[in-house]
Structures are given as C-alpha cells and as structure tokens.
Design an enzyme around this catalytic site. Structure first.
Site, PDB file in Angstrom:
ATOM      1  N   GLU A 202       3.778  -1.894  19.758  1.00 60.89           N
ATOM      2  CA  GLU A 202       4.930  -2.130  18.892  1.00 60.89           C
ATOM      3  C   GLU A 202       6.089  -1.247  19.370  1.00 60.89           C
ATOM      4  OE1 GLU A 202       5.276  -4.247  16.178  1.00 60.89           O
ATOM      5  OE2 GLU A 202       7.284  -3.511  16.634  1.00 60.89           O
TER       6      GLU A 202
ATOM      7  N   LEU B  38       9.142  -1.060  17.559  1.00 61.19           N
ATOM      8  CA  LEU B  38      10.179  -1.020  16.527  1.00 61.19           C
ATOM      9  C   LEU B  38      10.761   0.382  16.363  1.00 61.19           C
ATOM     10  CD1 LEU B  38       9.059   0.450  13.700  1.00 61.19           C
ATOM     11  CD2 LEU B  38       7.867  -1.704  13.472  1.00 61.19           C
TER      12      LEU B  38
ATOM     13  N   PHE C 276      21.108   6.225  24.358  1.00 60.71           N
ATOM     14  CA  PHE C 276      20.162   7.341  24.430  1.00 60.71           C
ATOM     15  C   PHE C 276      20.652   8.477  25.313  1.00 60.71           C
ATOM     16  CE2 PHE C 276      16.208   6.950  21.988  1.00 60.71           C
ATOM     17  CZ  PHE C 276      16.616   5.884  21.208  1.00 60.71           C
TER      18      PHE C 276
ATOM     19  N   ASN D 249       8.348   5.297  25.453  1.00 61.99           N
ATOM     20  CA  ASN D 249       8.777   6.439  24.646  1.00 61.99           C
ATOM     21  C   ASN D 249       9.017   7.682  25.501  1.00 61.99           C
ATOM     22  OD1 ASN D 249       8.906   4.997  22.326  1.00 61.99           O
ATOM     23  ND2 ASN D 249       7.198   5.992  21.279  1.00 61.99           N
TER      24      ASN D 249
ATOM     25  N   ASP E 198      -4.843  -1.283   3.225  1.00 61.57           N
ATOM     26  CA  ASP E 198      -4.709   0.164   3.441  1.00 61.57           C
ATOM     27  C   ASP E 198      -5.645   0.885   2.475  1.00 61.57           C
ATOM     28  OD1 ASP E 198      -2.160   1.961   4.817  1.00 61.57           O
ATOM     29  OD2 ASP E 198      -3.450   2.978   3.367  1.00 61.57           O
TER      30      ASP E 198
ATOM     31  N   CYS F 238       7.259   9.675  16.289  1.00 61.95           N
ATOM     32  CA  CYS F 238       6.818   9.001  17.516  1.00 61.95           C
ATOM     33  C   CYS F 238       7.096   9.785  18.791  1.00 61.95           C
ATOM     34  CB  CYS F 238       7.470   7.623  17.593  1.00 61.95           C
ATOM     35  SG  CYS F 238       7.130   6.629  16.139  1.00 61.95           S
TER      36      CYS F 238
ATOM     37  N   LYS G 222       0.055   3.287  -2.164  1.00 65.08           N
ATOM     38  CA  LYS G 222       0.886   2.512  -1.229  1.00 65.08           C
ATOM     39  C   LYS G 222       0.716   1.016  -1.486  1.00 65.08           C
ATOM     40  CE  LYS G 222       1.081   4.493   2.904  1.00 65.08           C
ATOM     41  NZ  LYS G 222       0.439   4.863   4.178  1.00 65.08           N
TER      42      LYS G 222
ATOM     43  N   THR H 134      -0.097   3.252  18.595  1.00 61.34           N
ATOM     44  CA  THR H 134       0.164   3.892  19.887  1.00 61.34           C
ATOM     45  C   THR H 134      -1.037   4.773  20.223  1.00 61.34           C
ATOM     46  OG1 THR H 134       2.517   3.888  19.436  1.00 61.34           O
ATOM     47  CG2 THR H 134       1.746   5.414  21.134  1.00 61.34           C
TER      48      THR H 134
HETATM   49  C1  UGA Z   1      11.112   5.360  18.797  1.00 58.98           C
HETATM   50  C2  UGA Z   1      11.438   4.317  19.874  1.00 58.98           C
HETATM   51  O1  UGA Z   1      12.851   4.232  20.036  1.00 58.98           O
HETATM   52  C3  UGA Z   1      10.873   2.947  19.469  1.00 58.98           C
HETATM   53  O2  UGA Z   1      11.118   2.017  20.498  1.00 58.98           O
HETATM   54  C4  UGA Z   1       9.364   3.093  19.234  1.00 58.98           C
HETATM   55  O3  UGA Z   1       8.787   1.872  18.822  1.00 58.98           O
HETATM   56  C5  UGA Z   1       9.132   4.121  18.151  1.00 58.98           C
HETATM   57  O4  UGA Z   1       9.697   5.388  18.559  1.00 58.98           O
HETATM   58  C6  UGA Z   1       7.656   4.247  17.942  1.00 58.98           C
HETATM   59  O5  UGA Z   1       6.964   4.697  18.863  1.00 58.98           O
HETATM   60  O6  UGA Z   1       7.157   3.819  16.912  1.00 58.98           O
HETATM   61  P1  UGA Z   1      12.169   5.971  16.423  1.00 58.98           P
HETATM   62  O7  UGA Z   1      11.208   7.115  16.383  1.00 58.98           O
HETATM   63  O8  UGA Z   1      12.344   5.116  15.216  1.00 58.98           O
HETATM   64  O9  UGA Z   1      11.794   4.971  17.614  1.00 58.98           O
HETATM   65  O10 UGA Z   1      13.586   6.609  16.727  1.00 58.98           O
HETATM   66  P2  UGA Z   1      14.665   6.565  17.905  1.00 58.98           P
HETATM   67  O11 UGA Z   1      15.752   5.680  17.517  1.00 58.98           O
HETATM   68  O12 UGA Z   1      14.021   6.366  19.220  1.00 58.98           O
HETATM   69  O13 UGA Z   1      15.186   8.069  17.827  1.00 58.98           O
HETATM   70  C7  UGA Z   1      14.291   9.149  18.093  1.00 58.98           C
HETATM   71  C8  UGA Z   1      15.016  10.471  18.019  1.00 58.98           C
HETATM   72  O14 UGA Z   1      15.883  10.615  19.127  1.00 58.98           O
HETATM   73  C9  UGA Z   1      15.875  10.672  16.773  1.00 58.98           C
HETATM   74  O15 UGA Z   1      15.639  11.976  16.279  1.00 58.98           O
HETATM   75  C10 UGA Z   1      17.285  10.533  17.293  1.00 58.98           C
HETATM   76  O16 UGA Z   1      18.202  11.293  16.552  1.00 58.98           O
HETATM   77  C11 UGA Z   1      17.133  11.086  18.709  1.00 58.98           C
HETATM   78  N1  UGA Z   1      18.159  10.612  19.656  1.00 58.98           N
HETATM   79  C12 UGA Z   1      18.285   9.286  19.927  1.00 58.98           C
HETATM   80  C13 UGA Z   1      18.989  11.530  20.267  1.00 58.98           C
HETATM   81  O17 UGA Z   1      18.901  12.759  20.044  1.00 58.98           O
HETATM   82  N2  UGA Z   1      19.942  11.069  21.144  1.00 58.98           N
HETATM   83  C14 UGA Z   1      20.080   9.760  21.430  1.00 58.98           C
HETATM   84  O18 UGA Z   1      20.966   9.437  22.244  1.00 58.98           O
HETATM   85  C15 UGA Z   1      19.238   8.855  20.805  1.00 58.98           C
END
Ligand code: UGA
Length: 451
Positions: free
Chosen positions: A146, A148, A266, A225, A30, A277, A35, A121
C-alpha cells in the site's frame, strides 16, 4: 466481490471503505472492539479527509460492515491483511506479531481457492515464510503493498499511482508490467487476475498494474519509503551546509527541482520526517539488510535517520539562541503537533518532539493544532495545550511553526500574530511562511537552512 480486510487501523479502515465505495462487499475485522464500534457507526477513529463520507455511504448501502469476529471472513474471495508492523520495543526491526496473529486467526476460515493479500509493510522474506501456512489451507498468498499517504489516503486508495501485486512464482511477462493485453498469461484462477478484478476501476483509468514476485513486491514498498526519506534528508543535509555558508536551501531546492530527473517534491527542508511509516520503515529495512548480510548496502539509511533527527535539534537551537538569556521561563508557542498537516497522527512527530525538548530546557510551552491535540494531550500530558490558535499565541515570547497547516502558513497574517504576542520571534521549522512578509511586519524570522 466479497472481500475481508483484517486490521482496521489507518490502512485497513481506509481500504475497507474505499473497496466498498467501488462496489465490493466488504467485511472489516479488528480485535479492537472500540474501533469496530466507531467504524460501524460510520465514525472514523482518526482524522482523514473524505473517510467519514465513504464510511457512511458504505454502511448505508449495506456493502460495508465491521466486526471483531474473524469467522465473518469466511466466504470472502480475497482477504487483505492490513495490520500494523511497528518498530520492535528493543531494536530497529519490525515487530511481526500482529501479522502472524492475523494469519493464524484467519486460517480456520479460509476456503480453498481464497486469496490472502498482504498489504502491511513487512521485511522482505516475510511473505515467503507465511505462504506455506496459507497454502496448506488451499489458499494463495499474494503481496499487494500500500502506498497511501495520510491526509490523502482515500484518494490514494481509490486512485493510486500504481498497483503492485507479488505472486509466488514470477510471471512470464518480460517487462514485469502486466498491461492486460496478453490474455494467455492470466486465467480466472490466476491470483493476479483476481486482484486486477478487485482494482478494476483504477486499472480501467490506466493505473499501472505491476505483477511481480513476492520479494520484489515487499521490497518495492520499503525501497519507496527509503527513497522518500533519503530525498528529505538530502535536502536537510543541504540545509546544514546552507546554514554555514549563508545560502538559502529553499531557493536551492527550487533550482535543482526544475531538473525533471530530480523533481521538487519531497525537497521540503525543515524539521524532517516523522509519522508511523518513514522512520520505522527505514530502520526495519536496515535491520533486515543486516540479517541478510547486506547491511552495508543500506548503511546510508542510518545517516538518513541521523540527519533527520539533527534537524529537530536545530529548530530547538534556533529558539534557544534567539534569546540572549536562554529559554528558561520563556513562553514559547508551538504551532502544530501532528507529524504533518491533514492528519491527527502524532506518531514520531517531529513537531511534538521539538515542543517536548523546549519544555525540557525550561521553556513554558503551549501547543496548538487543528486536529492532533487530543492525541498529543494523551501522550505528553506535561505540555500546555490550547485549542484556539489566537489564544495560544497571546503573550508568547517566541513562536515556532512545526506543522505546516494552512491555519498557520496561509491564514495567519504576520500583522495579526504580532498584535497577539509579547515577543516577535518566529522560528519557521517547515520553511512554510513568507519570510519577507513576516520580517516586514516586525518579526525576527529564522528559517531552516535559510539566512
Ligand atoms: C508515507 C509515504 O509517503 C506513503 O507513500 C506510504 O504509503 C506511507 O508513508 C506508508 O508507508 O504507509 P505518510 O507517512 O503519510 O506517507 O507521510 P508523507 O507525506 O510521506 O510525509 C512523511 C513525513 O515527511 C512528514 O513528517 C512530512 O512532514 C515530512 N516531509 C515530507 C518533509 O519533511 N519534507 C518534505 O518535503 C516532504
């Protein structure tokens, strides 16, 4: 296998440590010296459960090193690109500066036969544009998106629910699902085969390994996403209808979620999605579709974004209207700053946005969060931050729950909370509290899309 990982942010730091933990020899690279110093000392620069452990183990075993010197990428068989693709400052499209810079910096150190595996991405078509530069160095580009989730990143990397590898020419496997049974479709120099070797432990456990073309691999990521964002905004749209009809969106979600075609996950209505993301990915997808002359195909994503942003406003409205005389001078305690629990990430956090808006309306806002306060303080110094949850609650006229940490949804009893505050008004921005228990303890409870 010797691997390099270029970009040691969320994705790259976790990927480096996870790949070392399954036995590879990894060099994480990096440009950010701070970091790198932190990672080299076995310290995760952000909160991610399980990461400190695999970092320390990797460093101790000698399998994992970090550096700012790109020359150390030389000799690795696979070079993963895991740099950020943020939203452009002046538009919706993704900013590819870091991806281009990473590839340019890596080119002089590529050996013929190396594989460059993009994980960032990116807008569909990016890989095809990058490929000639990489091929000119005798290396091959594949796209290996990815999936994750922050908070579960280690587990998602070591034990993903699927692996996708896009290669320059479409493989001949009919279904596109390469289950390893047909040896004639792969050889030792087949880049997909090399990636299969990298991810061998997960594949041996039965993780689907999908080999496809570059464009499909890029699109799998953004469409996944986009789908997740759509699911969240769908239920939040139902919350808006519930609000004018007296229906309860949480019961609605439970009921439709029993249909396996829909599924309950979700469908959590509340103040919506944030983070580094989902918001930027749906915007970048819209922008790319416009460039391709297919803007109308994903024009619904604009609506998904709009619904999402409206829900923050709704939570603010609930707080304001809970008082007969408005929020000016009212003490409002905001429980949560991170965009979701198990994370200290505040990028595009709906939680902090609600706090900032309430402050803008004249409330005296106090914010607490188990992990994200340091980041929040840096970005929004105008808010008052208190580390201790109970201290933050003391004397509040209203409480707003905006990140569903266990510290608030499970470990905070409504009776105990009532003993600390001045006014028993609670706005549950994540529909994560037991409404009847809070009401029984004397609270006036407001949920999102609930009567
Ligand atoms: C998201 C995707 O879930 C991952 O699969 C993807 O790899 C990642 O983006 C990425 O592109 O790197 P992440 O951003 O860590 O992961 O978070 P999520 O768990 O997806 O939650 C995203 C947002 O949605 C959060 O603010 C959460 O509070 C909200 N959310 C989630 C809701 O408002 N309602 C739900 O039912 C679920």
């Amino acid at each position: 296998m010797r691997l390099s990982v270029i970009g040691c942010g969320y994705l790259g730091a976790v990927h480096s440590a996870a790949m070392a933990s399954i036995g590879h020899e990894v060099i994480g690279i990096d440009v950010d010296a701070r970091k790198i110093a932190s990672l080299s000392a076995g310290e995760a620069p952000f909160f991610e459960p399980g990461l400190p452990e695999i970092l320390s183990e990797g460093i101790a075993s000698g399998n994992l090193r970090f550096t700012t010197d790109m020359a150390e990428a030389k000799g690795a068989k696979v070079h993963f690109i895991g740099v950020g693709t943020p939203q452009q400052a002046d538009g919706y499209a993704a900013d590819l500066t870091y991806v281009n810079a990473a590839v340019d910096a890596l080119l002089p150190y590529l050996n013929p036969g190396d594989i460059v595996a993009g994980k960032s991405t990116v807008p569909v078509g990016t890989a095809a544009e990058l490929a000639p530069r990489i091929e000119a160095a005798g290396a091959t580009l594949v796209w290996n998106p990815e999936f994750l989730r922050e908070g579960w990143a280690v587990q998602d990397t070591i034990d993903p629910d699927r692996l996708v590898v896009g290669v320059a020419s479409r493989p001949s496997t009919g279904s596109g699902i390469d289950d390893g049974s047909d040896a004639s479709t792969s050889s030792a120099t087949d880049p997909a085969e090399v990636l299969r070797e990298v991810y061998h432990p997960a594949i041996a456990k039965g993780t689907p390994f999908i080999v496809t073309d570059l464009a499909t691999a890029e699109l799998v990521k953004v469409s996944a996403n986009a789908f997740l964002a759509t699911k969240i905004s769908f239920i939040n749209a139902m919350a808006e209808i519930a609000e004018v009809t007296g229906a309860d969106v949480t019961q609605l979600a439970d009921a439709i979620g029993h249909d396996v075609r829909i599924g309950r996950r979700f469908l959590g209505a509340g103040i919506g999605f944030g983070g580094g993301c989902l918001p930027k990915d749906i915007r970048a997808f819209s922008a790319r579709a416009e460039e391709l002359g297919r803007g109308e195909s994903v024009s619904f994503l604009r609506e998904i974004d709009a619904i999402n942003l409206r829900r923050r406003e709704r939570a603010v409205h609930l707080v304001v209207s809970a008082f007969d005389d408005g929020v000016v001078g009212k003490k409002v305690t905001v429980l949560g700053a991170a965009f979701k629990p198990h994370s200290d990430d505040i990028r595009d956090s709906p939680a902090l946005d609600v706090a900032v808006r309430l402050k803008g309306l004249g409330a005296e806002v106090t914010v607490t969060d188990p992990e994200a306060l340091e980041n929040a303080r840096r970005q929004h110094p105008q808010l008052n931050y208190v580390d201790d949850r109970d201290e933050a609650l003391r004397g509040a006229d209203a409480v707003v729950v905006v990140t569903e940490w266990d510290e608030y949804r499970r470990q905070l009893s409504p009776e105990h909370a009532a003993s600390l505050v001045a006014g028993t008004i609670v706005v549950d921005g994540r529909n994560c509290l037991d409404a009847s228990a809070w009401r029984a303890a004397g609270w006036t409870y407001y949920g999102m899309g609930r009567p």
